[in-house]
Design an enzyme around this catalytic site. Sequence first.
Site, PDB file in Angstrom:
ATOM      1  N   ARG A  84       0.858  -1.206   0.000  1.00 57.78           N
ATOM      2  CA  ARG A  84       0.000   0.000   0.000  1.00 57.78           C
ATOM      3  C   ARG A  84       0.887   1.246   0.000  1.00 57.78           C
ATOM      4  O   ARG A  84       2.110   1.132   0.065  1.00 57.78           O
ATOM      5  CB  ARG A  84      -0.912  -0.005   1.225  1.00 57.78           C
ATOM      6  CG  ARG A  84      -0.130   0.033   2.537  1.00 57.78           C
ATOM      7  CD  ARG A  84      -1.021   0.236   3.747  1.00 57.78           C
ATOM      8  NE  ARG A  84      -0.186   0.341   4.939  1.00 57.78           N
ATOM      9  CZ  ARG A  84      -0.625   0.637   6.141  1.00 57.78           C
ATOM     10  NH1 ARG A  84      -1.895   0.855   6.346  1.00 57.78           N
ATOM     11  NH2 ARG A  84       0.201   0.723   7.158  1.00 57.78           N
ATOM     12  N   CYS A 144       2.431   5.811  -7.960  1.00 56.99           N
ATOM     13  CA  CYS A 144       3.243   6.876  -8.530  1.00 56.99           C
ATOM     14  C   CYS A 144       2.398   8.144  -8.576  1.00 56.99           C
ATOM     15  O   CYS A 144       1.326   8.144  -9.190  1.00 56.99           O
ATOM     16  CB  CYS A 144       3.691   6.480  -9.933  1.00 56.99           C
ATOM     17  SG  CYS A 144       4.255   7.917 -10.869  1.00 56.99           S
ATOM     18  N   ASN A 198      -4.296   7.876   2.664  1.00 55.60           N
ATOM     19  CA  ASN A 198      -3.797   7.486   3.980  1.00 55.60           C
ATOM     20  C   ASN A 198      -2.294   7.676   4.027  1.00 55.60           C
ATOM     21  O   ASN A 198      -1.577   7.184   3.148  1.00 55.60           O
ATOM     22  CB  ASN A 198      -4.114   6.020   4.282  1.00 55.60           C
ATOM     23  CG  ASN A 198      -3.862   5.686   5.736  1.00 55.60           C
ATOM     24  OD1 ASN A 198      -4.545   6.196   6.619  1.00 55.60           O
ATOM     25  ND2 ASN A 198      -2.861   4.869   6.002  1.00 55.60           N
ATOM     26  N   GLU A 199      -1.827   8.413   5.011  1.00 48.56           N
ATOM     27  CA  GLU A 199      -0.380   8.580   5.228  1.00 48.56           C
ATOM     28  C   GLU A 199       0.366   8.663   3.898  1.00 48.56           C
ATOM     29  O   GLU A 199       1.222   7.823   3.605  1.00 48.56           O
ATOM     30  CB  GLU A 199       0.162   7.447   6.091  1.00 48.56           C
ATOM     31  CG  GLU A 199      -0.423   7.451   7.486  1.00 48.56           C
ATOM     32  CD  GLU A 199       0.287   6.523   8.458  1.00 48.56           C
ATOM     33  OE1 GLU A 199       0.951   5.573   8.006  1.00 48.56           O
ATOM     34  OE2 GLU A 199       0.182   6.762   9.677  1.00 48.56           O
ATOM     35  N   CYS A 229       9.111   8.338  -5.855  1.00 46.86           N
ATOM     36  CA  CYS A 229       9.019   7.437  -7.004  1.00 46.86           C
ATOM     37  C   CYS A 229      10.023   7.955  -8.042  1.00 46.86           C
ATOM     38  O   CYS A 229      10.085   9.153  -8.304  1.00 46.86           O
ATOM     39  CB  CYS A 229       7.612   7.453  -7.583  1.00 46.86           C
ATOM     40  SG  CYS A 229       7.482   6.542  -9.134  1.00 46.86           S
ATOM     41  N   CYS A 262      10.292   6.914 -11.307  1.00 44.88           N
ATOM     42  CA  CYS A 262       9.922   6.446 -12.647  1.00 44.88           C
ATOM     43  C   CYS A 262      10.164   7.559 -13.680  1.00 44.88           C
ATOM     44  O   CYS A 262      10.356   8.720 -13.319  1.00 44.88           O
ATOM     45  CB  CYS A 262       8.458   6.016 -12.659  1.00 44.88           C
ATOM     46  SG  CYS A 262       7.311   7.397 -12.776  1.00 44.88           S
ATOM     47  N   CYS A 280       7.971  10.655 -13.229  1.00 40.42           N
ATOM     48  CA  CYS A 280       8.383  11.526 -12.112  1.00 40.42           C
ATOM     49  C   CYS A 280       9.658  12.290 -12.464  1.00 40.42           C
ATOM     50  O   CYS A 280       9.814  13.458 -12.120  1.00 40.42           O
ATOM     51  CB  CYS A 280       8.577  10.704 -10.830  1.00 40.42           C
ATOM     52  SG  CYS A 280       7.001  10.182 -10.102  1.00 40.42           S
ATOM     53  N   GLU A 290      -5.044   8.912  14.493  1.00 35.97           N
ATOM     54  CA  GLU A 290      -4.752   7.518  14.844  1.00 35.97           C
ATOM     55  C   GLU A 290      -3.844   7.474  16.061  1.00 35.97           C
ATOM     56  O   GLU A 290      -2.898   8.261  16.168  1.00 35.97           O
ATOM     57  CB  GLU A 290      -3.998   6.816  13.707  1.00 35.97           C
ATOM     58  CG  GLU A 290      -4.810   6.441  12.508  1.00 35.97           C
ATOM     59  CD  GLU A 290      -3.945   5.695  11.487  1.00 35.97           C
ATOM     60  OE1 GLU A 290      -2.993   4.990  11.877  1.00 35.97           O
ATOM     61  OE2 GLU A 290      -4.227   5.830  10.289  1.00 35.97           O
ATOM     62  N   TRP A 338       4.023  -3.874  15.388  1.00 37.08           N
ATOM     63  CA  TRP A 338       5.178  -3.747  14.509  1.00 37.08           C
ATOM     64  C   TRP A 338       6.453  -3.266  15.214  1.00 37.08           C
ATOM     65  O   TRP A 338       7.485  -3.128  14.584  1.00 37.08           O
ATOM     66  CB  TRP A 338       4.858  -2.834  13.326  1.00 37.08           C
ATOM     67  CG  TRP A 338       4.151  -1.538  13.679  1.00 37.08           C
ATOM     68  CD1 TRP A 338       2.810  -1.318  13.621  1.00 37.08           C
ATOM     69  CD2 TRP A 338       4.738  -0.316  14.143  1.00 37.08           C
ATOM     70  NE1 TRP A 338       2.507  -0.025  14.010  1.00 37.08           N
ATOM     71  CE2 TRP A 338       3.681   0.610  14.338  1.00 37.08           C
ATOM     72  CE3 TRP A 338       6.047   0.099  14.414  1.00 37.08           C
ATOM     73  CZ2 TRP A 338       3.895   1.913  14.805  1.00 37.08           C
ATOM     74  CZ3 TRP A 338       6.254   1.402  14.865  1.00 37.08           C
ATOM     75  CH2 TRP A 338       5.192   2.287  15.060  1.00 37.08           C
ATOM     76  N   GLU A 378      -1.937  -6.934  10.166  1.00 36.14           N
ATOM     77  CA  GLU A 378      -2.156  -6.151  11.380  1.00 36.14           C
ATOM     78  C   GLU A 378      -3.134  -6.830  12.337  1.00 36.14           C
ATOM     79  O   GLU A 378      -3.755  -6.176  13.159  1.00 36.14           O
ATOM     80  CB  GLU A 378      -2.629  -4.742  10.999  1.00 36.14           C
ATOM     81  CG  GLU A 378      -1.537  -4.001  10.232  1.00 36.14           C
ATOM     82  CD  GLU A 378      -1.838  -2.528   9.999  1.00 36.14           C
ATOM     83  OE1 GLU A 378      -2.970  -2.207   9.646  1.00 36.14           O
ATOM     84  OE2 GLU A 378      -0.913  -1.720  10.174  1.00 36.14           O
TER      85      GLU A 378
HETATM   86  C1  GLA Z   1      -0.535   3.693  10.182  1.00 37.36           C
HETATM   87  C2  GLA Z   1      -1.631   3.445   9.179  1.00 37.36           C
HETATM   88  C3  GLA Z   1      -2.685   2.508   9.670  1.00 37.36           C
HETATM   89  C4  GLA Z   1      -2.074   1.345  10.424  1.00 37.36           C
HETATM   90  C5  GLA Z   1      -1.215   1.870  11.540  1.00 37.36           C
HETATM   91  C6  GLA Z   1      -0.591   0.777  12.373  1.00 37.36           C
HETATM   92  O1  GLA Z   1      -0.730   4.762  10.984  1.00 37.36           O
HETATM   93  O2  GLA Z   1      -2.245   4.641   8.760  1.00 37.36           O
HETATM   94  O3  GLA Z   1      -3.408   2.050   8.548  1.00 37.36           O
HETATM   95  O4  GLA Z   1      -1.310   0.565   9.560  1.00 37.36           O
HETATM   96  O5  GLA Z   1      -0.167   2.622  10.993  1.00 37.36           O
HETATM   97  O6  GLA Z   1       0.154   1.298  13.438  1.00 37.36           O
HETATM   98 ZN    ZN Z   2       6.555   7.951 -10.668  1.00 43.93          ZN
END
Ligand code: GLA
Ligand code: ZN
Length: 681
Positions: A114, A118, A152-153, A166, A168, A171, A316, A324, A364
């Site tokens: 995930r 690109c 997300n992140e 990236c 490529c 880019c 979060e 992890w 997870e």
């Molecule tokens: C990140 C992600 C979440 C999850 C957490 C786990 O913050 O955004 O989807 O994977 O880490 O700590």
């Molecule tokens: Zn790229």
Amino acid sequence: MKIRKLPEKLLHGGDYNPDQWLDCPEVLEEDIRLMKEAHVNCVSLGIFAWGKLEPEEGRYELDWLGGIIDRLYDNGISTILATPTGAMPHWLQENYEEVRQVLSNGIRKLPGGRHNFCPSSPVMRKKMQGIDRALSKKFGKHPGVIAWHLSNEYAGGAGDNGDGACYCPLCQANFRKWLKERYHTLDNLNHAWWNSFWSNDITDWEQIHAPSTIGESTLDGLKLDWRRFVSDQILDFCKEERDVVREFSDRPVVTNLMGAFYPLDYFKWAKELDIVSLDNYPFWHYMEDESLMASASSFAHTLMRSLKKQPYLLMESVPSAVQWGPKNTLKRPGMHALSSLQAIACGSDSVQYFQWRKGRGGSEKYHGAVVDHKNGGNTRVFRDVADLGERLEDIASRVLRTCNRPRAAIVFDWENRWAVDGTAAVTNPFDYTHRWQRYYRAFWDLGMDVDIINMDDPLEGYSLIVAPYNYMYRGDYADRVRKFTAGGGTYVTTCWSGEVDESSLCFTGKHPLSDVLGIRTEEIDVMPDYVHNRVICGDKAYDIQDLCALVHAEAAEVLGTYEKDFYAGYPAVTVNRYGEGKAYFIASANEEPFYRDFLKMVAEETGTGCTLKVSGELPKGVTVNERRGEEENDSLWFVQNFNAGETAVVFEDTYRDIETGEEVSGECVMKGYQCLILKKI
Ligand code: GLA
Ligand code: ZN
């Protein structure tokens, strides 16, 4: 289009991924029941649901999501709706190679994982538009949807060793375009990168390639511009997602940032978002002295509030332990409430978790969640969460009227960070953030609220500005510091500051602030491990960590000197009067007690110290944040005890505990991991 604000609540909830449980209606039923029990009022929905929302290219299946949003809404739970680009469906990755990132060695990633698209790929942009538009059209005005959670992140875990990039051909082409916009001509670029050295002159834009471990990896100007470009290019993708959801929706737009995440310049990013939000995962209980982790976590929270100087959202956090870490230590009783209230203390208007319910499989499955695999609501973690939810409900109306408004600021700057860490000099790596945090820690120890600003932010309105290792001076920064100090401000800076301009080209002649600082800077010594030296300030001596700059006092007064070596007696701390203000210079990188004593002195001089009246210094491990209200009587002080054991604090004024209603004055023994929320009587 007018962008609405969030409802007046302290949000409590987290990532809800019901796409894992669509074939278990009883689980979805139980979720609602348990959410109400846990005082959950908001979830982030659909973050990784692209595969279920568009199972085949162009075939959208959104009804299941609609059913969930409706049901949540009917039960008083709001939705922060995600655009699902954080994880691409397999059909997309298999059918269109260009959406997959390329590493700096030129190898394209395989499908899977995930946060790995690109940002330049036209196919990815088109597919993103399709799904984002469909979601916004269908749910953008739903009364249960209160905000958008873009992707997300962004860049989290992407590229070589998580560098976010990236490499490529698309880019690389965008990088050249970006450079043309910045430099206009190759002459300008060759000068900025100092390309006459090592025969580096570029004679055609096509000769420019991103830095690579198998190509050019040492050219400072190239490396710095590449970092700027990577942050800008991913932001460009984020802005496109924002604009697509805004076509049909006036809900505020957020994306989850990651504190001081190296690849993205969040000061620039925050300007494009309606509200800032944070994912924060400190490793509690890893060290006996919790203040180190607590101050590092406080740095992430404070940075988020400072980006817009407004309340932000903790998007979060983990209710117990992640899966992890090298050691996944459980939160001790009390730590869940304390670590969550730390966010509120620093300016968050929410406590959200990853994730609501543990999945049965996948990477997870053992990550902490509100609901465990077993025992429903009958777990320690669930009870901790529910208790906190109840506390948040009780304090919400008071907290929502407030925000931290400190009169001191500390400069933390991404471009400076990339420049100083990307330059071979002094120590390799320089590790700006780590060194910088020693200064932040002193603010935390003294219970001093502080804003974190970058070099472009206004300096007005502060009485004290601390700028550790401000190696790069960008634009008119030096002039603005001059004006700030002349006007009565106190400016503190350190060795390895004012070295280079925004192209990472060294200043020549003298330090750009030599007049303000009243000193002349020369070399920097790095002490080998077997050498020890100290700074002598009057009758006190402080151990030096490693750096010793050799400077000469011209107009400045010397407050401390080196004890030993060939530079014994040289200035190690100086102060210079400049106009109505003062400028301090700290020449060495020292051990912790120095920073605390030094900051205490300048805080007293500038009236920027802890605003809660306590006798003497705060005990070790205890800190204070103040969320100020419009009216003086609305101010709230969060007194946080990060010690496992009881700790006595002596109050010199009378306060009221807003949760128990009790008066607090004189000596108060705080329980381990307790957080008191006080107001003045
Ligand atoms: C990140 C992600 C979440 C999850 C957490 C786990 O913050 O955004 O989807 O994977 O880490 O700590
Ligand atoms: Zn790229």
